[in-house]
Design an enzyme around this catalytic site. Structure first.
Site, PDB file in Angstrom:
ATOM      1  N   HIS A  82       0.813  -1.218   0.000  1.00 63.78           N
ATOM      2  CA  HIS A  82       0.000   0.000   0.000  1.00 63.78           C
ATOM      3  C   HIS A  82       0.848   1.270   0.000  1.00 63.78           C
ATOM      4  O   HIS A  82       0.408   2.330  -0.460  1.00 63.78           O
ATOM      5  CB  HIS A  82      -0.946   0.006   1.196  1.00 63.78           C
ATOM      6  CG  HIS A  82      -2.201   0.795   0.961  1.00 63.78           C
ATOM      7  ND1 HIS A  82      -2.219   2.017   0.333  1.00 63.78           N
ATOM      8  CD2 HIS A  82      -3.500   0.516   1.278  1.00 63.78           C
ATOM      9  CE1 HIS A  82      -3.456   2.472   0.273  1.00 63.78           C
ATOM     10  NE2 HIS A  82      -4.250   1.581   0.829  1.00 63.78           N
ATOM     11  N   ASP A 101      -9.485  -2.659 -20.286  1.00 60.05           N
ATOM     12  CA  ASP A 101      -9.523  -3.529 -21.460  1.00 60.05           C
ATOM     13  C   ASP A 101      -8.102  -3.693 -21.991  1.00 60.05           C
ATOM     14  O   ASP A 101      -7.515  -2.749 -22.524  1.00 60.05           O
ATOM     15  CB  ASP A 101     -10.432  -2.919 -22.520  1.00 60.05           C
ATOM     16  CG  ASP A 101     -10.608  -3.815 -23.738  1.00 60.05           C
ATOM     17  OD1 ASP A 101      -9.897  -4.828 -23.855  1.00 60.05           O
ATOM     18  OD2 ASP A 101     -11.465  -3.484 -24.578  1.00 60.05           O
TER      19      ASP A 101
END
Length: 459
Positions: free
Chosen positions: A170, A396
């Site tokens: 993180h 995508d």
């Protein structure tokens, strides 16, 4: 991993950027980043339809993802770097890249049911553990500790599809940073090179615009670095299941209407606040339904991360690389939250908390030193991750948009957490909420969730 049931490793790879494109460089952590030093890794999963044989997967998907990742890494060097942590607070932690650094990428095949994994119904949590990679272990050097920051696992499902699992520490960055990296990777993957990214993309900004040395030192002093050596992992079985619930635009509007009917003078009501308030109250009620006690003396705490980029003075660029989020913490009595008006009151408190924080006339950093004091209050803590403002269903790589996006990180039991994202069906309108409970609590939560929506719609 090679011997885990339902998973066969096809290839272990190390992906580096093209030679001599980055060189030796480093990026110091700000206090926003230091906050996350000892938190568990962040895991995300994207599922894609791919009804083709394994040979086609190996010949097309594997080389494309390798090549496009390599090209992308040269523009996002922290993802192919290591975290360097020193034993004393006099030396600030940093992200460091040296020539030859690489990202661990695993290609695997799973016998799990692809259609089951990509549904919204309750599914075993441990099935998802197999699909996200380990981050790697911390290594003790002479006078510092080093830890990989990013890893990838791509898993093929026979004649059905594949998943891309991502793990990052993180301290590398928040959701906005991860989103920008993925947009770059998908753009390179679709086009076959970085020309389109350089022309139309948004390169990350690495400048360290702001820091609070006093708070940075305070956070480092509170950090017990010996625990940094222990990298938590998502392994083992449990009785927990995860499910996805959808709030349609109709549902959200009805919930807003219900809140404003009860509190007509309420100034701050958004899709996000009513969603958080509703889920928070449903979780509290589900625990009561399972036999938990309520008491006006027991506290419930809700924690939401607020993106500070646009709210600093001066504001930071949207593509600022790193963490730039701050906690907004709201506290309420257990008996109130689980009561009849719990949803309305929770929405009010969350909205007021966020509004007060972002509209602070003295600046959002004014109370920075007190942000983390709220965590010390004894209370059952519920957190929310994700944001509908970042549409992860747009990722995508060239084989279509994902049919399912899953945030796996909240399996770590630091505190109960749910996540919110835009819906794959109507990202700008509907919201998906991911939760992870025991089977019994999931049944109770689902009944309360659905009953509450019916009550709101017919009011």
């Amino acid at each position: 991993m090679d011997d885990i049931p339902n998973l066969t490793v096809l290839e272990h790879s190390r992906i580096s950027p093209p030679r001599d494109t980055i060189g030796h460089c480093s990026l110091p952590l700000t206090f926003f980043d230091v906050t996350w030093l000892l938190f568990p890794p962040v895991h995300h999963l994207f599922f894609y339809d791919f009804p083709h044989p394994k040979s086609h997967f190996i010949e097309t998907v594997v080389p494309n993802l390798k090549h496009s990742l390599s090209i992308t890494l040269q523009h996002c060097f922290p993802f192919v770097s290591n975290l360097i942590v020193f034993p004393t607070v006099t030396r600030k932690p940093k992200i460091r890249h040296v020539e030859g650094d690489s990202v661990a990428v695993t290609f695997a095949e799973s016998t799990l049911d692809f259609n089951d994994l990509t549904g919204n119904h309750p599914r075993k949590c441990e099935d998802f553990y197999l699909l996200v990679p380990a981050l790697g272990s911390a290594v003790k050097e002479s006078d510092y500790v080093t830890l990989p920051l990013f890893s990838v696992q791509v898993t093929y499902f026979l004649n059905s599809g594949f998943s891309i699992g991502l793990t990052n520490h993180h301290s590398l960055g928040d959701a906005s940073t991860r989103f920008c990296f993925l947009k770059a990777w998908t753009l390179v993957s679709e086009s076959g090179g970085d020309k389109s990214f350089l022309t139309n993309g948004s390169p990350p900004i690495y400048d360290r615009f702001i820091d609070i040395p006093k708070l940075n030192e305070k956070l480092l002093n509170q950090t017990k670095l010996e625990t940094f050596y222990k990298s938590p992992s998502l392994v083992g079985s449990s009785n927990r299941v995860r499910a996805t619930f959808v709030l349609t635009r109709t549902h959200i509007n009805q919930l807003k209407k219900h809140v404003l009917t009860q509190l007509p003078t309420l100034e701050y009501v958004s899709s996000f606040t009513v969603t958080c308030g509703y889920i928070w109250s449903c979780i509290a009620k589900s625990l009561v339904k399972m036999g938990g006690k309520t008491s006006e003396y027991e506290l419930e705490q809700f924690i939401v991360s607020v993106d500070c980029r646009s709210r600093l003075d001066p504001p930071l660029p949207a593509t600022y690389f790193g963490n730039c989020i701050a906690p907004c913490i709201v506290t309420i009595n257990n008996v109130v939250l689980s009561g009849e008006s719990g949803f309305v009151i929770a929405t009010k408190l969350i909205g007021e908390g966020i509004s007060k924080m972002v509209n602070n006339k003295e600046g959002i950093l004014k109370d920075a030193e007190r942000w983390y004091d709220g965590f010390k209050i004894p209370a059952r803590k519920i957190g929310v991750s994700g944001t509908p403002k970042l549409n992860f269903y747009d990722m995508d790589f060239g084989w279509g948009k994902p049919i399912k996006y899953e945030a796996v990180s909240f399996y770590y039991m630091i505190m109960e957490t749910f996540y919110i994202s835009g819906s794959k069906e109507s990202a700008a309108q509907d919201l998906e909420i991911g939760v992870c409970f025991s089977s019994l609590q999931m049944e109770a939560f689902a009944n309360i969730f659905n009953h509450g929506l019916k009550s709101a719609i017919y009011q």
